[in-house]
Design an enzyme around this catalytic site. Structure first.
Site, PDB file in Angstrom:
ATOM      1  N   THR A  47       0.826  -1.209   0.000  1.00 50.17           N
ATOM      2  CA  THR A  47       0.000   0.000   0.000  1.00 50.17           C
ATOM      3  C   THR A  47       0.864   1.265   0.000  1.00 50.17           C
ATOM      4  O   THR A  47       0.363   2.342  -0.308  1.00 50.17           O
ATOM      5  CB  THR A  47      -0.911   0.030   1.239  1.00 50.17           C
ATOM      6  OG1 THR A  47      -0.112  -0.293   2.374  1.00 50.17           O
ATOM      7  CG2 THR A  47      -2.042  -0.977   1.113  1.00 50.17           C
ATOM      8  N   GLY A 141      18.129  -9.404   3.848  1.00 51.95           N
ATOM      9  CA  GLY A 141      17.405 -10.012   2.737  1.00 51.95           C
ATOM     10  C   GLY A 141      16.249 -10.890   3.187  1.00 51.95           C
ATOM     11  O   GLY A 141      15.751 -11.703   2.410  1.00 51.95           O
ATOM     12  N   ALA A 142      15.788 -10.736   4.437  1.00 50.51           N
ATOM     13  CA  ALA A 142      14.713 -11.574   4.981  1.00 50.51           C
ATOM     14  C   ALA A 142      13.383 -10.813   5.005  1.00 50.51           C
ATOM     15  O   ALA A 142      12.431 -11.240   5.636  1.00 50.51           O
ATOM     16  CB  ALA A 142      15.069 -12.045   6.388  1.00 50.51           C
ATOM     17  N   SER A 146      16.771  -4.743   6.701  1.00 51.96           N
ATOM     18  CA  SER A 146      18.136  -4.404   7.131  1.00 51.96           C
ATOM     19  C   SER A 146      18.654  -3.209   6.342  1.00 51.96           C
ATOM     20  O   SER A 146      19.461  -2.426   6.846  1.00 51.96           O
ATOM     21  CB  SER A 146      19.071  -5.603   6.941  1.00 51.96           C
ATOM     22  OG  SER A 146      19.291  -5.884   5.571  1.00 51.96           O
ATOM     23  N   ASP A 191       9.605   1.432   5.029  1.00 48.42           N
ATOM     24  CA  ASP A 191      10.713   0.839   5.781  1.00 48.42           C
ATOM     25  C   ASP A 191      11.526   1.901   6.515  1.00 48.42           C
ATOM     26  O   ASP A 191      11.866   1.754   7.683  1.00 48.42           O
ATOM     27  CB  ASP A 191      11.630   0.048   4.849  1.00 48.42           C
ATOM     28  CG  ASP A 191      10.910  -1.116   4.193  1.00 48.42           C
ATOM     29  OD1 ASP A 191       9.777  -1.424   4.618  1.00 48.42           O
ATOM     30  OD2 ASP A 191      11.475  -1.699   3.261  1.00 48.42           O
TER      31      ASP A 191
HETATM   32  P1  ADP Z   1      16.232  -6.307   3.522  1.00 46.79           P
HETATM   33  O1  ADP Z   1      16.200  -4.823   3.586  1.00 46.79           O
HETATM   34  O2  ADP Z   1      14.875  -6.906   3.536  1.00 46.79           O
HETATM   35  O3  ADP Z   1      17.102  -6.935   4.546  1.00 46.79           O
HETATM   36  P2  ADP Z   1      17.499  -5.707   1.030  1.00 46.79           P
HETATM   37  O4  ADP Z   1      17.867  -6.546  -0.145  1.00 46.79           O
HETATM   38  O5  ADP Z   1      16.666  -4.512   0.828  1.00 46.79           O
HETATM   39  O6  ADP Z   1      16.857  -6.699   2.099  1.00 46.79           O
HETATM   40  O7  ADP Z   1      18.816  -5.215   1.748  1.00 46.79           O
HETATM   41  C1  ADP Z   1      19.831  -6.154   2.077  1.00 46.79           C
HETATM   42  C2  ADP Z   1      21.196  -5.575   1.702  1.00 46.79           C
HETATM   43  O8  ADP Z   1      21.487  -4.439   2.546  1.00 46.79           O
HETATM   44  C3  ADP Z   1      22.338  -6.525   1.922  1.00 46.79           C
HETATM   45  O9  ADP Z   1      22.521  -7.384   0.823  1.00 46.79           O
HETATM   46  C4  ADP Z   1      23.508  -5.569   2.100  1.00 46.79           C
HETATM   47  O10 ADP Z   1      23.963  -5.103   0.838  1.00 46.79           O
HETATM   48  C5  ADP Z   1      22.869  -4.390   2.804  1.00 46.79           C
HETATM   49  N1  ADP Z   1      23.042  -4.447   4.271  1.00 46.79           N
HETATM   50  C6  ADP Z   1      22.087  -4.383   5.199  1.00 46.79           C
HETATM   51  N2  ADP Z   1      22.616  -4.408   6.446  1.00 46.79           N
HETATM   52  C7  ADP Z   1      23.943  -4.481   6.303  1.00 46.79           C
HETATM   53  C8  ADP Z   1      25.053  -4.521   7.207  1.00 46.79           C
HETATM   54  N3  ADP Z   1      24.890  -4.511   8.522  1.00 46.79           N
HETATM   55  N4  ADP Z   1      26.288  -4.593   6.661  1.00 46.79           N
HETATM   56  C9  ADP Z   1      26.479  -4.604   5.333  1.00 46.79           C
HETATM   57  N5  ADP Z   1      25.481  -4.569   4.454  1.00 46.79           N
HETATM   58  C10 ADP Z   1      24.225  -4.506   4.910  1.00 46.79           C
HETATM   59 MG    MG Z   2      15.379  -3.544   2.102  1.00 47.41          MG
END
Ligand code: ADP
Ligand code: MG
Length: 406
Positions: A47, A141-142, A146, A191
């Site tokens: 949304t 990536g979950a 992150s 997010d």
């Molecule tokens: P999500 O946000 O759901 O976890 P995304 O694909 O949007 O998945 O983001 C994940 C990516 O963010 C990772 O592959 C990495 O490149 C980056 N990332 C996130 N947290 C960290 C961290 N603590 N250290 C290094 N890279 C990070």
């Molecule tokens: Mg993300």
């Protein structure tokens, strides 16, 4: 390469190890330490690029950053979760990724914090260089964001170190711009707003049109309930193209209905709206996309009403209805998410749904405290029986949003 992937991700980690790691990497103490959380979205999926409602809550899992400003225009970035050592850049040479050049899933992590510096400078803010080290317990990536935790913790540190005086909403907009325009990921605003604005013990009822929000009490434990996160540990590759298709389909629907965004279609007029849409062989089906967005916005409002009335259990069927809508109308679920949801419900969960972008990532399960272990075991067993990797299951207790730790 993201280095650590614990079977059950520990949430807690204080400022001290990150401070020590910063000293080891850069040979001096940091100027300060900040934290920003990952999130799960309780309800309101897809949304946020339709000007609609969402309801994320912050996880206790956080990204902690130790940062020192620099006066020479150099940006040095280091992560305890990524291999490859220090990434060194000059802030005046930062350029967005060319169109379509998405970062490798784990190769270009530095684009996230570098993008924040770029977005702030592009907005005319007086940001200089920095040394930064991060450690994170947010699974990457979950579907637990992150990336936003990393962006927002960087932005908050720079906001404090360079005395920018920005509101959490402004930090959310700037970090979304970093991810959209610099990293090249077309995410909505949820997010980053969740990471910047959530508070402990609450879910954030957010209107993504104007970022107006309200903290809604969400103390599941007080009502004998538990909110589980089931990380399926899969991410099916069709995800990115499918996201763009659905986004375009929603815009197509809004245009056909003559509204600025699907948020402007009242739930009471859904049947009329669907009837006026032309019969065209769109893939994905525009009618189904419209139906998901309009019913999902309505579900968010119903969830808020139940929570305001103090009845968390009553939201269970709405979560489950939200899953059916994402599976059948928006068509973004997958076998692992459906298995997690169906198994949890069959084992007695109060409600369950996939959360996040889809095609993998995580599901949430609302469950009676007394049934939490049985439901978790049932999901784990079902994954094993289906030949899937073991899911990571943990309890989500709504934690605080981004903050300074030291
Ligand atoms: P999500 O946000 O759901 O976890 P995304 O694909 O949007 O998945 O983001 C994940 C990516 O963010 C990772 O592959 C990495 O490149 C980056 N990332 C996130 N947290 C960290 C961290 N603590 N250290 C290094 N890279 C990070
Ligand atoms: Mg993300």
């Amino acid at each position: 390469m993201i280095a650590h992937e614990a079977a059950t991700p520990a949430a807690e980690h204080g400022a001290a190890p990150t401070e020590a790691a910063f000293r080891a990497v850069y040979g001096a103490a940091p100027a300060g330490i900040w934290a920003a959380p990952g999130r799960v979205n309780l309800i309101g999926e897809h949304t946020d690029y339709n000007d609609g409602f969402v309801m994320p809550l912050a996880l206790p899992h956080t990204t902690i950053a130790a940062v020192t400003p620099r006066t020479d225009g150099v940006l040095r970035l280091h992560s305890g979760n990524a291999e490859g050592g220090i990434v060194e850049l000059r802030i005046d040479t930062l350029r967005p990724a060319p169109d379509g050049d998405r970062p490798a899933p784990d190769g270009r992590w530095a684009a996230y914090p570098a993008g924040v510096v770029w977005a702030m400078r592009e907005a005319g803010l007086p940001v200089g260089g920095a040394d930064l080290h991060v450690d994170s317990t947010v699974p990457t990536g979950a579907g637990l964001s992150s990336s936003a935790a990393l962006e927002v913790v960087t932005a908050l540190a720079l906001n404090d170190l360079y005395a920018l005086g920005l509101t959490p909403q402004r930090l959310a907009r700037l970090t979304q711009r970093a991810e959209n325009a610099f990293v090249g990921v077309p995410c909505g605003i949820m997010d980053q707003t969740a990471a910047a604005c959530c508070t402990a013990g609450h879910a954030l009822f957010l209107d993504t049109r104007d970022l107006r929000s309200r903290q809604v009490p969400f103390d599941v434990a007080a009502q004998g309930l538990r909110l589980l996160v089931v990380d399926t540990r899969v991410k099916h590759e069709l995800g990115d193209g499918a996201y763009a298709e659905r986004r375009a389909g929603c815009e197509r629907g809004a245009r056909a209905l003559g509204v600025p965004a699907l948020r402007d279609v009242p739930h009471a007029q859904l049947a009329d709206a669907l009837a006026t849409l032309p019969d065209t062989p769109d893939m994905p089906d525009t009618r189904a996309l419209v139906r998901h967005i309009v019913t999902e916005n309505h579900r968010v409002e119903e969830v808020v009403a139940h929570l305001d009335a103090g009845d968390i259990r009553a939201i269970g069927p709405l979560l489950t209805a939200g899953h059916a809508s994402l599976r059948d109308d928006f068509a973004i679920s997958c076998a692992e998410l459906d298995l997690a949801v169906d198994t949890a419900l069959a084992a007695g969960a109060v409600g369950a749904r996939m959360t996040g972008g889809g095609f993998g990532g995580s599901a949430i399960v609302l469950v009676d405290e007394a049934a939490a272990d049985t439901v978790s075991a049932a999901v784990t067993a079902a994954f094993a029986a289906a030949g899937h990797a073991a899911p990571r299951i943990f309890t989500a207790v709504p934690g605080p949003g981004a903050r300074r730790l030291a």
